[in-house]
Design a protein around this motif. Structure first.
Motif, mmCIF file in Angstrom:
data_model
loop_
_atom_site.group_PDB
_atom_site.id
_atom_site.type_symbol
_atom_site.label_atom_id
_atom_site.label_comp_id
_atom_site.label_asym_id
_atom_site.label_seq_id
_atom_site.Cartn_x
_atom_site.Cartn_y
_atom_site.Cartn_z
ATOM 1 N N SER A 124 101.444 106.048 -40.708
ATOM 2 C CA SER A 124 100.859 106.414 -39.960
ATOM 3 C C SER A 124 100.653 106.563 -38.520
ATOM 4 O O SER A 124 101.010 105.076 -37.914
ATOM 5 C CB SER A 124 99.325 106.139 -40.178
ATOM 6 O OG SER A 124 99.147 104.886 -40.640
ATOM 7 N N ILE A 125 99.739 107.061 -37.048
ATOM 8 C CA ILE A 125 99.272 107.134 -36.131
ATOM 9 C C ILE A 125 99.340 105.752 -36.153
ATOM 10 O O ILE A 125 99.610 104.468 -35.251
ATOM 11 C CB ILE A 125 98.906 107.394 -35.180
ATOM 12 C CG1 ILE A 125 98.928 108.072 -33.872
ATOM 13 C CG2 ILE A 125 97.263 108.140 -36.018
ATOM 14 C CD1 ILE A 125 98.322 109.069 -33.144
ATOM 15 N N ARG A 146 98.873 110.797 -28.952
ATOM 16 C CA ARG A 146 98.680 112.401 -29.166
ATOM 17 C C ARG A 146 98.792 113.337 -28.149
ATOM 18 O O ARG A 146 99.884 114.411 -28.219
ATOM 19 C CB ARG A 146 97.359 112.399 -29.912
ATOM 20 C CG ARG A 146 96.621 111.993 -30.814
ATOM 21 C CD ARG A 146 95.594 112.501 -30.768
ATOM 22 N NE ARG A 146 94.795 111.092 -32.404
ATOM 23 C CZ ARG A 146 93.420 111.166 -32.612
ATOM 24 N NH1 ARG A 146 92.244 111.110 -31.779
ATOM 25 N NH2 ARG A 146 93.414 110.718 -33.892
ATOM 26 N N ARG A 151 103.926 116.304 -40.336
ATOM 27 C CA ARG A 151 102.473 116.596 -40.902
ATOM 28 C C ARG A 151 102.303 116.776 -41.805
ATOM 29 O O ARG A 151 103.258 117.147 -43.016
ATOM 30 C CB ARG A 151 101.662 117.634 -40.309
ATOM 31 C CG ARG A 151 101.761 117.785 -38.615
ATOM 32 C CD ARG A 151 100.478 117.239 -37.955
ATOM 33 N NE ARG A 151 100.519 117.623 -36.582
ATOM 34 C CZ ARG A 151 99.042 117.111 -36.359
ATOM 35 N NH1 ARG A 151 97.948 116.662 -37.008
ATOM 36 N NH2 ARG A 151 99.050 116.963 -34.896
ATOM 37 N N THR A 152 101.900 116.347 -42.669
ATOM 38 C CA THR A 152 101.178 115.690 -44.117
ATOM 39 C C THR A 152 100.975 116.853 -44.256
ATOM 40 O O THR A 152 100.752 117.596 -43.841
ATOM 41 C CB THR A 152 100.328 114.177 -44.879
ATOM 42 O OG1 THR A 152 99.384 114.840 -43.760
ATOM 43 C CG2 THR A 152 101.129 113.296 -44.279
ATOM 44 N N SER A 167 97.701 117.482 -45.815
ATOM 45 C CA SER A 167 96.273 117.365 -45.753
ATOM 46 C C SER A 167 96.381 117.344 -43.217
ATOM 47 O O SER A 167 94.923 117.332 -43.242
ATOM 48 C CB SER A 167 96.017 116.428 -45.898
ATOM 49 O OG SER A 167 95.630 116.141 -47.149
ATOM 50 N N GLY A 168 96.816 117.560 -43.022
ATOM 51 C CA GLY A 168 97.172 117.681 -41.833
ATOM 52 C C GLY A 168 97.286 116.475 -40.708
ATOM 53 O O GLY A 168 97.469 115.795 -39.885
ATOM 54 N N TYR A 169 97.906 114.966 -41.831
ATOM 55 C CA TYR A 169 97.736 113.638 -41.333
ATOM 56 C C TYR A 169 99.502 113.621 -40.810
ATOM 57 O O TYR A 169 100.877 114.154 -40.656
ATOM 58 C CB TYR A 169 97.570 112.568 -41.925
ATOM 59 C CG TYR A 169 96.209 112.919 -42.610
ATOM 60 C CD1 TYR A 169 95.174 112.195 -41.518
ATOM 61 C CD2 TYR A 169 95.712 113.372 -43.568
ATOM 62 C CE1 TYR A 169 94.022 111.912 -41.856
ATOM 63 C CE2 TYR A 169 94.518 113.422 -43.812
ATOM 64 C CZ TYR A 169 93.449 112.415 -43.464
ATOM 65 O OH TYR A 169 92.156 112.576 -43.674
ATOM 66 N N ARG A 170 99.573 112.995 -39.193
ATOM 67 C CA ARG A 170 100.658 112.440 -38.592
ATOM 68 C C ARG A 170 101.384 111.657 -39.394
ATOM 69 O O ARG A 170 100.611 110.426 -39.733
ATOM 70 C CB ARG A 170 100.558 112.135 -36.871
ATOM 71 C CG ARG A 170 99.818 112.926 -36.104
ATOM 72 C CD ARG A 170 99.826 112.608 -35.269
ATOM 73 N NE ARG A 170 99.219 114.040 -34.069
ATOM 74 C CZ ARG A 170 98.055 113.898 -34.120
ATOM 75 N NH1 ARG A 170 97.229 113.890 -35.124
ATOM 76 N NH2 ARG A 170 97.245 115.161 -32.957
ATOM 77 N N LYS A 171 103.014 111.742 -39.624
ATOM 78 C CA LYS A 171 103.511 110.628 -39.807
ATOM 79 C C LYS A 171 104.503 110.519 -38.865
ATOM 80 O O LYS A 171 105.526 111.509 -38.725
ATOM 81 C CB LYS A 171 104.116 111.178 -41.337
ATOM 82 C CG LYS A 171 103.160 111.095 -42.463
ATOM 83 C CD LYS A 171 102.567 109.211 -43.047
ATOM 84 C CE LYS A 171 101.362 109.362 -43.747
ATOM 85 N NZ LYS A 171 100.786 108.188 -43.813
#
Length: 250
Positions: A18-19, A39, A51-52, A54-58
């Motif tokens: 994760s970020i 970002r 991006r997952t 759900s939109g989360y950065r990986k």
């Protein structure tokens, strides 16, 4: 899909972080780095995390290493982001290590001592802030001179050295007038102003080192960071007020 391919995809997914984890790793070498900085580098096209759904950065280990290279080149060579991006893209296309590729040579600015500066085109300094005059403020807020004088006496609004006001003063004036309709006088709002000043001081503590940096990119990033922190502070304040009142947003 063959089992081996599925296992490989699973192992690759396990390596993504994760970020927040990326921030922790970067801060081992760059304590001043923030999530908004990461970002910002993504928005500038220097790193492309996955991006997952759900939109989360990986981020992959390669993404983290690329971020470290970017930050080192900014710190050690004061290179503009455009030059850094072109350099890293050339390294990736050539399949060579970053250490094997020459970094564009910096040089001192004429007549200047101190850290090296790159001569490539740098982003312009931000324009001076927009100011509005007293008559414009009165007209936009729909208030009279007497009200404005009273608000100024309590420190809720203050003109700058040039006699002008920040555009946000219009919003402040309208809100003060609206609260007045509920019986809240300017003297009641001094505590709100004092709390806002303390919150602004906290934000300034975070961004002050970035604003003093010689790199224009870093100084520009300071303003984005300040805006993000201000937004988070406002949201926190609203949530704390709702919690203290025992209410929930509808």
């Amino acid at each position: 899909m063959p089992r081996g391919a599925g296992d490989g995809a699973a192992r690759a997914a396990e390596r993504l972080v994760s970020i927040g984890t990326v921030l922790t790793r970067l801060r081992e070498e760059f304590p001043e780095v923030t999530i908004s900085k990461i970002r910002f580098l993504e928005a500038e096209g220097l790193v492309e995390p996955r991006r997952t759904a759900s939109g989360y950065r990986k981020f992959s280990p390669e993404d983290v290493e690329r971020l470290l290279r970017i930050l080192r080149m900014q710190r050690d060579h004061y290179l503009p982001l455009k030059v850094i991006r072109e350099h890293l893209d050339a390294v990736e296309r050539g399949g060579e290590s970053a250490a094997a590729q020459p970094v564009p040579a910096p040089r001192r600015r004429a007549g200047e001592e101190g850290p090296w500066e790159h001569t490539a085109t740098e982003p312009p300094e931000p324009p001076p802030p927009v100011r509005i005059g007293r008559p414009e403020l009165l007209a936009a807020a729909g208030v009279g001179e007497g009200e404005l004088v009273e608000w100024e006496s309590y420190g809720l609004l203050q003109p700058g050295p040039d006699g002008g006001y920040d555009p946000e003063a219009v919003t402040v004036a309208k809100l003060v007038a609206e609260l007045g309709r509920f019986g809240l006088e300017p003297r009641h709002l001094r505590a709100v102003k004092a709390a806002a000043d303390r919150e602004a001081g906290l934000v300034e503590q975070v961004v002050a080192p970035l604003r003093r940096h010689r790199n224009p990119q870093t100084r520009a990033h300071a303003e984005a960071t300040a805006q993000e922190l201000a937004g988070l502070s406002v949201r926190l304040h609203a949530a704390l007020v709702r919690m203290a009142l025992g209410t929930r947003p509808q």
